[in-house]
Design a protein around this motif. Structure first.
Motif, PDB file in Angstrom:
ATOM      1  N   GLY A   1       0.791  -1.229   0.000  1.00  0.00           N
ATOM      2  CA  GLY A   1       0.000   0.000   0.000  1.00  0.00           C
ATOM      3  C   GLY A   1       0.821   1.276   0.000  1.00  0.00           C
ATOM      4  N   ARG A   2       2.161   1.162   0.044  1.00  0.00           N
ATOM      5  CA  ARG A   2       2.982   2.372   0.092  1.00  0.00           C
ATOM      6  C   ARG A   2       4.400   2.079  -0.362  1.00  0.00           C
ATOM      7  NH1 ARG A   2       3.721   7.420   1.855  1.00  0.00           N
ATOM      8  NH2 ARG A   2       5.689   7.985   2.878  1.00  0.00           N
ATOM      9  N   VAL A   3       5.012   3.077  -1.027  1.00  0.00           N
ATOM     10  CA  VAL A   3       6.428   3.067  -1.373  1.00  0.00           C
ATOM     11  C   VAL A   3       6.990   4.428  -0.984  1.00  0.00           C
ATOM     12  CG1 VAL A   3       8.095   3.102  -3.276  1.00  0.00           C
ATOM     13  CG2 VAL A   3       6.307   1.359  -3.226  1.00  0.00           C
ATOM     14  N   THR A   4       8.078   4.416  -0.267  1.00  0.00           N
ATOM     15  CA  THR A   4       8.661   5.669   0.230  1.00  0.00           C
ATOM     16  C   THR A   4       9.386   6.399  -0.898  1.00  0.00           C
ATOM     17  OG1 THR A   4      10.763   4.660   0.848  1.00  0.00           O
ATOM     18  CG2 THR A   4       8.978   4.598   2.479  1.00  0.00           C
ATOM     19  N   PRO A   5       9.570   7.706  -0.755  1.00  0.00           N
ATOM     20  CA  PRO A   5      10.284   8.453  -1.798  1.00  0.00           C
ATOM     21  C   PRO A   5      11.753   8.067  -1.900  1.00  0.00           C
ATOM     22  CG  PRO A   5       9.827   9.860   0.103  1.00  0.00           C
ATOM     23  CD  PRO A   5       9.055   8.600   0.322  1.00  0.00           C
ATOM     24  N   GLU A   6      12.286   7.393  -0.877  1.00  0.00           N
ATOM     25  CA  GLU A   6      13.690   6.987  -0.910  1.00  0.00           C
ATOM     26  C   GLU A   6      13.908   5.660  -1.624  1.00  0.00           C
ATOM     27  OE1 GLU A   6      12.082   7.617   1.997  1.00  0.00           O
ATOM     28  OE2 GLU A   6      12.732   9.705   2.264  1.00  0.00           O
ATOM     29  N   HIS A   7      12.863   5.055  -2.146  1.00  0.00           N
ATOM     30  CA  HIS A   7      13.008   3.738  -2.765  1.00  0.00           C
ATOM     31  C   HIS A   7      14.010   3.790  -3.913  1.00  0.00           C
ATOM     32  CE1 HIS A   7      12.083  -0.130  -4.569  1.00  0.00           C
ATOM     33  NE2 HIS A   7      11.379  -0.431  -3.497  1.00  0.00           N
ATOM     34  N   SER A   8      14.835   2.767  -3.987  1.00  0.00           N
ATOM     35  CA  SER A   8      15.913   2.750  -4.983  1.00  0.00           C
ATOM     36  C   SER A   8      15.393   2.768  -6.416  1.00  0.00           C
ATOM     37  CB  SER A   8      16.794   1.516  -4.772  1.00  0.00           C
ATOM     38  OG  SER A   8      16.025   0.322  -4.897  1.00  0.00           O
ATOM     39  N   ASP A   9      14.179   2.277  -6.651  1.00  0.00           N
ATOM     40  CA  ASP A   9      13.647   2.274  -8.015  1.00  0.00           C
ATOM     41  C   ASP A   9      13.412   3.680  -8.551  1.00  0.00           C
ATOM     42  OD1 ASP A   9      13.791  -0.409  -8.206  1.00  0.00           O
ATOM     43  OD2 ASP A   9      11.644  -0.806  -8.217  1.00  0.00           O
ATOM     44  N   PHE A  10      13.184   4.635  -7.669  1.00  0.00           N
ATOM     45  CA  PHE A  10      13.060   6.021  -8.126  1.00  0.00           C
ATOM     46  C   PHE A  10      14.404   6.556  -8.608  1.00  0.00           C
ATOM     47  CE2 PHE A  10       9.085   6.705  -5.457  1.00  0.00           C
ATOM     48  CZ  PHE A  10       8.264   6.932  -6.558  1.00  0.00           C
ATOM     49  N   GLY A  11      15.481   6.067  -8.001  1.00  0.00           N
ATOM     50  CA  GLY A  11      16.801   6.530  -8.380  1.00  0.00           C
ATOM     51  C   GLY A  11      16.927   8.036  -8.206  1.00  0.00           C
ATOM     52  N   PRO A  12      17.636   8.694  -9.114  1.00  0.00           N
ATOM     53  CA  PRO A  12      17.812  10.152  -9.006  1.00  0.00           C
ATOM     54  C   PRO A  12      16.693  10.945  -9.673  1.00  0.00           C
ATOM     55  CG  PRO A  12      19.129   9.314 -10.810  1.00  0.00           C
ATOM     56  CD  PRO A  12      18.452   8.111 -10.190  1.00  0.00           C
ATOM     57  N   HIS A  13      15.683  10.258 -10.162  1.00  0.00           N
ATOM     58  CA  HIS A  13      14.655  10.909 -10.964  1.00  0.00           C
ATOM     59  C   HIS A  13      13.658  11.655 -10.081  1.00  0.00           C
ATOM     60  CE1 HIS A  13      16.451   8.566 -14.126  1.00  0.00           C
ATOM     61  NE2 HIS A  13      16.139   7.440 -13.495  1.00  0.00           N
ATOM     62  N   GLN A  14      13.028  12.641 -10.687  1.00  0.00           N
ATOM     63  CA  GLN A  14      12.079  13.480  -9.971  1.00  0.00           C
ATOM     64  C   GLN A  14      10.697  13.364 -10.609  1.00  0.00           C
ATOM     65  OE1 GLN A  14      12.752  15.263  -7.122  1.00  0.00           O
ATOM     66  NE2 GLN A  14      14.748  14.215  -7.240  1.00  0.00           N
ATOM     67  N   TYR A  15       9.715  13.012  -9.762  1.00  0.00           N
ATOM     68  CA  TYR A  15       8.337  12.854 -10.218  1.00  0.00           C
ATOM     69  C   TYR A  15       7.377  13.546  -9.261  1.00  0.00           C
ATOM     70  CZ  TYR A  15      10.364   9.388 -13.350  1.00  0.00           C
ATOM     71  OH  TYR A  15      11.127   8.761 -14.302  1.00  0.00           O
TER      72      TYR A  15
ATOM     73  N   ARG B   1       8.571  13.228  -3.686  1.00  0.00           N
ATOM     74  CA  ARG B   1       8.659  14.098  -2.508  1.00  0.00           C
ATOM     75  C   ARG B   1       8.012  13.439  -1.292  1.00  0.00           C
ATOM     76  NH1 ARG B   1       5.272  19.294  -3.012  1.00  0.00           N
ATOM     77  NH2 ARG B   1       3.680  17.829  -2.262  1.00  0.00           N
ATOM     78  N   ASP B   2       6.821  12.852  -1.488  1.00  0.00           N
ATOM     79  CA  ASP B   2       6.058  12.292  -0.369  1.00  0.00           C
ATOM     80  C   ASP B   2       5.952  10.769  -0.411  1.00  0.00           C
ATOM     81  OD1 ASP B   2       5.549  14.961   0.324  1.00  0.00           O
ATOM     82  OD2 ASP B   2       3.763  15.002  -0.961  1.00  0.00           O
ATOM     83  N   GLY B   3       6.333  10.155  -1.521  1.00  0.00           N
ATOM     84  CA  GLY B   3       6.084   8.730  -1.694  1.00  0.00           C
ATOM     85  C   GLY B   3       4.743   8.499  -2.366  1.00  0.00           C
ATOM     86  N   VAL B   4       4.431   7.238  -2.631  1.00  0.00           N
ATOM     87  CA  VAL B   4       3.156   6.890  -3.254  1.00  0.00           C
ATOM     88  C   VAL B   4       2.431   5.898  -2.364  1.00  0.00           C
ATOM     89  CG1 VAL B   4       3.890   7.386  -5.602  1.00  0.00           C
ATOM     90  CG2 VAL B   4       4.294   5.118  -4.646  1.00  0.00           C
ATOM     91  N   ALA B   5       1.097   5.961  -2.382  1.00  0.00           N
ATOM     92  CA  ALA B   5       0.295   5.087  -1.520  1.00  0.00           C
ATOM     93  C   ALA B   5      -1.093   4.925  -2.111  1.00  0.00           C
ATOM     94  CB  ALA B   5       0.206   5.667  -0.107  1.00  0.00           C
ATOM     95  N   HIS B   6      -1.798   3.906  -1.629  1.00  0.00           N
ATOM     96  CA  HIS B   6      -3.214   3.726  -1.972  1.00  0.00           C
ATOM     97  C   HIS B   6      -3.932   3.178  -0.735  1.00  0.00           C
ATOM     98  CE1 HIS B   6      -3.089  -0.693  -2.181  1.00  0.00           C
ATOM     99  NE2 HIS B   6      -1.930  -0.572  -2.809  1.00  0.00           N
ATOM    100  N   PRO B   7      -5.244   3.329  -0.655  1.00  0.00           N
ATOM    101  CA  PRO B   7      -5.958   2.969   0.582  1.00  0.00           C
ATOM    102  C   PRO B   7      -6.435   1.530   0.656  1.00  0.00           C
ATOM    103  CG  PRO B   7      -7.455   4.080  -0.909  1.00  0.00           C
ATOM    104  CD  PRO B   7      -6.118   4.061  -1.603  1.00  0.00           C
ATOM    105  N   PHE B   8      -6.223   0.727  -0.380  1.00  0.00           N
ATOM    106  CA  PHE B   8      -6.814  -0.607  -0.440  1.00  0.00           C
ATOM    107  C   PHE B   8      -5.910  -1.651   0.218  1.00  0.00           C
ATOM    108  CE2 PHE B   8      -8.205   1.837  -4.133  1.00  0.00           C
ATOM    109  CZ  PHE B   8      -9.582   1.776  -3.992  1.00  0.00           C
ATOM    110  N   SER B   9      -6.536  -2.652   0.808  1.00  0.00           N
ATOM    111  CA  SER B   9      -5.813  -3.812   1.330  1.00  0.00           C
ATOM    112  C   SER B   9      -5.832  -4.877   0.239  1.00  0.00           C
ATOM    113  CB  SER B   9      -6.486  -4.335   2.605  1.00  0.00           C
ATOM    114  OG  SER B   9      -5.910  -5.558   3.013  1.00  0.00           O
TER     115      SER B   9
END
Length: 794
Positions: A651-665, A670-678
């Protein structure tokens, strides 16, 4: 295809002896110092040799012991097992003094070399053999690829004294040069008692092992830049560094290869020449990354069918053996450039084909004329939950990347016969499979617009299906003919059971470049925008119970270098599912469902009975967006170690995740990505069991799970899953598609029940107000009583 040919180098970090690491000969395989015991098929032979070294008097008494080595290996005082100096431990030293073995059929080396010089250089033998027959398809009509004529060393009697002719083609000349090199190597290892010829030869090449691509365009594991690029993820993120990929076991007098050797499935080159091997074990098929196999000057009389699993092979050198015929499975070696057969009593037709037209022509003939293999055992249903209440609503879902015809080329799938690769054959097998599964919701990827419109829609309409389809956005920039060939995603559903309330296209690139937090960032334009992947969201209502469900289908980018893009695409998909689910909570109930048209799924002439219309139930009420049952299907080109999997399951991935690398989205980085579903992947229920699903994409070099059926755990429960393919069938199948698996992905299927909700309320049926629809695509909508229409929406 996405999916097809995402080659994976299975790498492991294997510890090496210090004495090898110091001289940079690691990669060439001078590893017998510490590894030989692992490769001895009969350990007792080594123990006996050690005992003889300790007690020379026992040497003559054991002359007839037949272990891993020839019966004429040196005995007596101061022997050197594998090159051991006197007084050193047996099995530890680097080399093995191998005396000439009188029993070996190629110890008449000098005489044979003279025959080669006199006969092959004049090419009389080749041309005489070539003139006696022509290679035709009739040769392979029986179960064996060729019928052996039992000619010694591949020469006819007349050929040995034939007149000199013009030189053969460049391919055969290259084979003769390799044959001469093999002869030199054999001479060095038998007459000069210097084993590991190839390790010595390659030692200067292996200084500075590892690292990036070389000037020749390959990396340390022998992969080309194209092979590295066409994988769904980056290898270094899941495997430790592997610095050696070559192994030389030549000139050791080996009689058998231990199964321990084949655990080194990262090997790229294997040298087992100038031994006494009478067969290659079936485990050779485990070496899926092998590019060079040098097995000349042995006693091999045949090749195992499993050799066809080694589809990365480029050189298969079998000079001076006793091979008469080749198995059809050799036809799977579509990358093979050189098949070294000289010096074998090979079927004359095989030799003629190689001499006149080269290895590629022979491989293609073997592939195309191979008999259709027996079908595998059917995939079994696996019950996950028993004693399910019959009053609960059931929903069966299947997802499948069906491999778009334009991607199914012989270049990409050279191990597949053209008959099995043709779209005319594959589409019928796909349709047959869909009809047999008889699911409620069918999610397809890589389905072209014209295929949806002209084939699957009318065919599946006979089985009560209606469908929604969108092509990739690039179709908008093309003329009508070209746009019709663009692939996309589709959702088919049983029209007699479900009513389509809404459908939405999720165009990832378009959404990303128009987000206020992203539209000014370079990575969006350079990385996300060029990828025209899409998702589809559909909102359904059950005719019988009034239960509503959201079904999403997607196909993400496949490139291994775009892990960040896949994560952004998944985040956008879940963001839109969340938004539309909030809208669907407030969706008005349907008016009288009896007035909504049931699809005319069968023609008047059809014998298939029309489905009975269930007694309609009132629309159900949902308090929040997470209360609506949710199914998210598709080809994610992402394994369980990926950020995509982490986002969907956790349900969540932090903004520090290595898959983001140096890229900016924007907000995502900035805040990470998340969704409310289980959410959970349906197939996690099989993890750790004998029926665990080990792959959904099966091609040479890559067999991993990258397709999923995700479900909301608070509203749905898995009751049954479709089991994995028959593992015994796969032992000789290098990759899909083939005659029994019409795409490079397999379909996965799960049956769910919609859980009973506490205090469930039912909205009364009101007149006026209908379900709405948004987006443009192919398909139909039922919420307003819409009829069947498989044309283009506007």
């Amino acid at each position: 295809m996405a999916d097809g040919h995402r080659y994976l180098q299975q790498s492991f970090s294997t510890p090496l002896p210090a004495q090898f690491a110091s001289n940079n000969n690691i990669a060439t395989g001078l590893l017998l110092n510490s590894l030989l015991n692992h490769f001895i098929a009969d350990p007792s032979a080594a123990q006996q040799a050690a005992a003889q070294q300790a007690n020379p008097a026992h040497g003559p008494a054991n002359q007839n012991n037949r272990g891993m080595y020839g019966h004429n290996q040196p005995q007596g005082h101061n022997p050197r097992l594998n090159g051991a100096a006197p007084g050193r431990q047996p099995n530890m030293p680097m080399f093995y003094n191998h005396v000439p073995q009188q029993g070996h059929p190629h110890q008449v080396h000098n005489a044979h070399h003279q025959v080669l010089q006199a006969g092959h250089s004049a090419h009389g033998a080749r041309n005489d053999l070539m003139s006696h027959s022509t290679f035709s398809s009739g040769i392979m009509a029986n179960a064996s690829p060729y019928t052996s004529n039992n000619l010694q060393n591949g020469h006819s009697v007349a050929a040995r004294g034939g007149p000199a002719e013009q030189p053969a083609n460049e391919h055969w000349q290259k084979q003769m040069r390799l044959k001469e090199e093999s002869d030199r190597a054999h001479s060095a290892m038998t007459e000069q008692h210097q084993p590991h010829y190839y390790a010595r030869l390659k030692a200067p090449e292996n200084k500075g092992i590892g690292g990036a691509l070389t000037a020749g365009g390959t990396n340390a594991s022998g992969e080309t830049e194209e092979e590295v690029r066409r994988r769904p993820y980056q290898v270094e993120k899941r495997n430790r560094r592997q610095d050696w990929h070559n192994l030389d076991m030549s000139g050791q007098g080996l009689r058998a290869l231990s199964s321990a050797l084949f655990s080194y499935d990262f090997l790229v080159e294997l040298y087992i020449a100038s031994n006494r091997l009478t067969f290659l074990p079936a485990e050779i098929g485990k070496l899926r990354h092998l590019k060079i196999l040098e097995a000349s000057n042995n006693l091999l009389s045949e090749l195992p069918p499993e050799i066809g699993m080694c589809t990365s092979l480029e050189k298969l050198l079998l000079f001076d053996n006793q091979i008469r015929d080749l198995p059809h499975e050799v036809g799977s070696l579509y990358k093979l450039d050189i098949l070294g057969i000289e010096g074998n009593p090979i079927n004359p037709a095989v030799r003629e084909e190689v001499v006149e037209r080269g290895t590629k022509s022979l491989i293609n003939t073997l592939l195309e004329q191979a008999p259709v293999p027996l079908p595998p055992s059917p995939r079994k249903p696996i019950v996950v939950q028993e004693d399910v209440s019959p009053s609960l609503e059931r929903i069966k879902v299947m997802t499948w990347n069906i491999l778009c015809d334009k991607f199914a080329t012989t270049t990409m799938y050279g191990y597949t016969p053209t008959g099995a690769l043709s779209w005319e054959y594959r589409k019928e097998r796909i349709l047959q499979e869909i009809r047999e599964r008889d699911v409620d919701m069918l999610c397809l990827q890589e389905i072209a617009t014209d295929v949806f419109r002209d084939f699957f829609s009318p065919e599946l309409a006979q089985n009560d299906y209606k469908g929604v389809h969108w092509p990739r956005p690039k179709a908008k920039t093309m003329n009508e003919k070209d746009a019709a060939a663009v692939d996309g995603c589709a959702i088919f559903y049983k029209g007699s059971k479900w009513i389509l309330l809404d459908k939405q296209l999720i165009d990832y690139a378009n959404i990303a470049i128009n987000r206020p937090d992203m539209k000014n960032q370079h990575d969006i334009f350079n990385r996300v925008m060029p990828k025209d992947n899409i998702g589809i969201i559909c909102f359904f209502e059950s005719r019988r119970t009034g239960a509503r469900v959201i079904v999403a289908n997607t196909h993400l980018a496949w490139e291994p270098t775009l892990a960040d893009v896949k994560l952004v695409q998944t985040a956008i998909l879940m963001e839109n599912i969340t938004k539309y689910a909030e809208k669907y909570v407030r969706w008005q109930p349907l008016k009288d469902k009896r007035g909504i048209q049931i699809p005319q799924s069968v023609s008047v002439e059809s014998d298939i009975p029309k489905p009975e219309m269930p007694e309609p139930g009132p629309s159900q009420e949902y308090r929040s967006n997470t209360d609506i049952p949710l199914l998210v299907c598709g080809d994610y080109n992402s394994t369980q170690e990926s950020s995509v999997y982490e986002l969907l399951s956790m349900g969540r991935v932090t903004p520090e995740h290595s898959d983001f690398g140096p890229h900016q989205y924007g907000n995502f980085t900035r805040d990470g990505v998340a969704h409310p579903f289980s959410m959970r992947s349906a197939y996690v229920h099989l993890n750790g069991t004998p029926d665990e699903l080990s792959f959904t994409n099966y091609v040479p070099g890559f067999q991993e799970v990258i397709d999923y059926i995700w479900y909301s755990t608070n509203t749905l429960e898995v009751v049954e899953l479709l089991g994995p393919p028959d593992p015994n069938h796969l032992k000789r199948v290098p990759g899909f598609p083939n005659y029994h698996f019409p795409a490079d992905h397999i379909q996965i299927m799960a049956e769910f029940v919609i859980k009973q909700r506490k205090g469930e309320k039912v909205k009364g049926v009101i007149h006026g107000g209908t379900g709405g629809s948004s987006g443009h695509g192919h398909g139909q909508q039922d919420g307003g009583g819409g009829g069947q229409d498989f044309g283009s929406g506007s």
